[in-house]
Design an enzyme around this catalytic site. Sequence first.
Site, PDB file in Angstrom:
ATOM      1  N   TRP A 407       0.833  -1.209   0.000  1.00  0.00           N
ATOM      2  CA  TRP A 407       0.000   0.000   0.000  1.00  0.00           C
ATOM      3  C   TRP A 407       0.864   1.254   0.000  1.00  0.00           C
ATOM      4  CZ3 TRP A 407      -0.249   4.054   3.502  1.00  0.00           C
ATOM      5  CH2 TRP A 407      -1.317   4.943   3.353  1.00  0.00           C
ATOM      6  N   HIS A 408       2.002   1.190   0.691  1.00  0.00           N
ATOM      7  CA  HIS A 408       2.840   2.377   0.806  1.00  0.00           C
ATOM      8  C   HIS A 408       3.542   2.740  -0.496  1.00  0.00           C
ATOM      9  CE1 HIS A 408       2.295   1.971   5.159  1.00  0.00           C
ATOM     10  NE2 HIS A 408       2.773   3.191   5.255  1.00  0.00           N
ATOM     11  N   GLY A 409       3.787   1.782  -1.364  1.00  0.00           N
ATOM     12  CA  GLY A 409       4.472   2.136  -2.599  1.00  0.00           C
ATOM     13  C   GLY A 409       4.683   0.960  -3.518  1.00  0.00           C
ATOM     14  N   PHE A 618       1.940   8.739  -1.043  1.00  0.00           N
ATOM     15  CA  PHE A 618       1.220   7.494  -0.847  1.00  0.00           C
ATOM     16  C   PHE A 618      -0.279   7.661  -1.060  1.00  0.00           C
ATOM     17  CE2 PHE A 618       4.834   7.024   2.324  1.00  0.00           C
ATOM     18  CZ  PHE A 618       5.650   6.443   1.388  1.00  0.00           C
TER      19      PHE A 618
END
Length: 618
Positions: A407-409, A618
Amino acid sequence: MDLSGIGAFARRLFGFDPNSPLLFTQFYFWAFFALVYAVFALIGNRRLLRNAFLFFVSLFFYYKTSGLSVLILLFVTCSDFTIARRIAAETHPGRKKAWLVLSVCIDLLILCYFKYAYFFADFVHSLTGLELKVVNVFGVLGNALAGTGRFSVDSIVLPVGISFFTFQVISYTVDVYRGQVKPVDNILDFGFYVSFFPQLVAGPIVRASSFVPQLYKPFFLGRKQFGIAVFWILNGLAKKLILSDYIAVNFIDRVFGNPQLFTGFENLAALFGYSLQVYADFSGYTDIAIGVAMLMGFYLPQNFNSPYKASNPQDFWRRWHMSLSNWLKNYLYIPLGGNRNATFGTYFWIILFAVIAIILSGSWVVSAVFVGLAAVLFVVGHFRPERRKKILANINRFITMLLGGLWHGASWNFIIWGGLNGIGLVVYQFWKEMKWGLRMGLVTAVTALLGVLHFAVGAPVWNLLFVWAFFVWAGTLVRFLYHLAGGRGCKRLGYVWGVVQTFTFITFTRLFFRSGSNLDPATANEVAWQTARRMVNQIGSAWNWAQIPAIVGTYWRVFALVVAGMVIHWLPERWKRWYRINFAMLPLPVMALVVVAVVFVVYQFITADLQAFIYFQF
């Protein structure tokens, strides 16, 4: 009258400049908020007008932050508003679930296209050698509609905050499906909930059950609430501009930009400094968002609770980015089976990640490890049914952290970061139930193995891991001896040791987090891995201890700020509550003087170019 000058001013005022997004740290934002608040003060008690006004203001804010990506925000707003109402009206369980699946698929497909297109193309190339060209479909569509070549089609620009508002609308639709909230009747009210500008681009992620009821309440701002709101705004600005930006620009960014030009001590100091930077940056944004929202009578959830006071990884994730942690728990971990059982999703994700790791590594060792681990878990689960739930719960925790990293990257470094945190959570679950003799034996065995690798191989990574393991062994030995002596004072000692080890562990996982940040998605994987490897090589190589005093002297301001920031962070919560309340109750003239003094001090630390908030990406 200079009409061209007026036109240029209007374009700067109302147009979108990708090189100058609207930030909380800009004077322009506070001028914007002052105008918004002036209008809000006139209409604050007229609920529908107030919500509609703040909805359109939030759209303008997002346009100033991310340009025409505001159309994506409008689309998901309309989509989830319509589908959620359809879910609530549907009586047939199958059709109700079908509408939910449609909504979640729409939201995730949009998120995945913008965020993971390059990652997917790189993954396919790694597996098959096939070159996939990433095309901006929306740019192609825009050019077709406009009949011009105005929009770029060769690259995809990630809309600011898309992960946050996507997760927010997903939580709303799921909660409507579960019957936990009623659907919002007015699309203007719903649009306001989705796009509320203080928390729109970097959270906290607000659940409908906590925010939607506030849409229908009359405006109220007490004297104490006003003071607390001002405090949070000043606190956030100080965190961002004094701690985060200053230490980043003057030290951390330089080291991460070219680790080989700096010593092992400087690389290690930059890594620990980054832990403070990312906390001060993200929690600083949240503090400002909470304060701005509170001035308008709205309350956002707490997002941080002194995370570096955590004595274990589980406690850390209960304190860090709490709105995301709660989202992952409620909408991913529990649906996977939580601590009860395994679902189809559990097996799907673990098999997928295992296959990916094996294929990309191309190593029989990785294959053997995965097969061996699966065999051990299967045997234990079969012959020890009482352990089965614990094993499945830990698998679900690990999958949740892997997907949280993703999800963060869109970079393998983020998945590695998520996986390391997942391992930390799983190890802690077993560690806390071990007897002291077993703990001491395991730590001794691991330290001995790393010692052999350290002396036999001598590679920087083994040197680094051996030194860390040795300190863990020494601390465990001391606690073990305290335990044998009756445990007097052991609880306090254990907490302090746990905080130090947890902070160190979280900091080293951030090596992969920071290395994957602020990069072109097309080259993120390769550059991030090179940066991480070079920093490990520098930290794990021999140090020239005589250079350290000179290094500290050169960067003494940075080191002083890091120490001051950590000391304030570790202050007892009751002390922080005391000075927060006392500030809030100051007479207004005195409060105004304090505000002016703090703003003056804070803006002495402003760098030449204002730094965007880390979590904008993000």
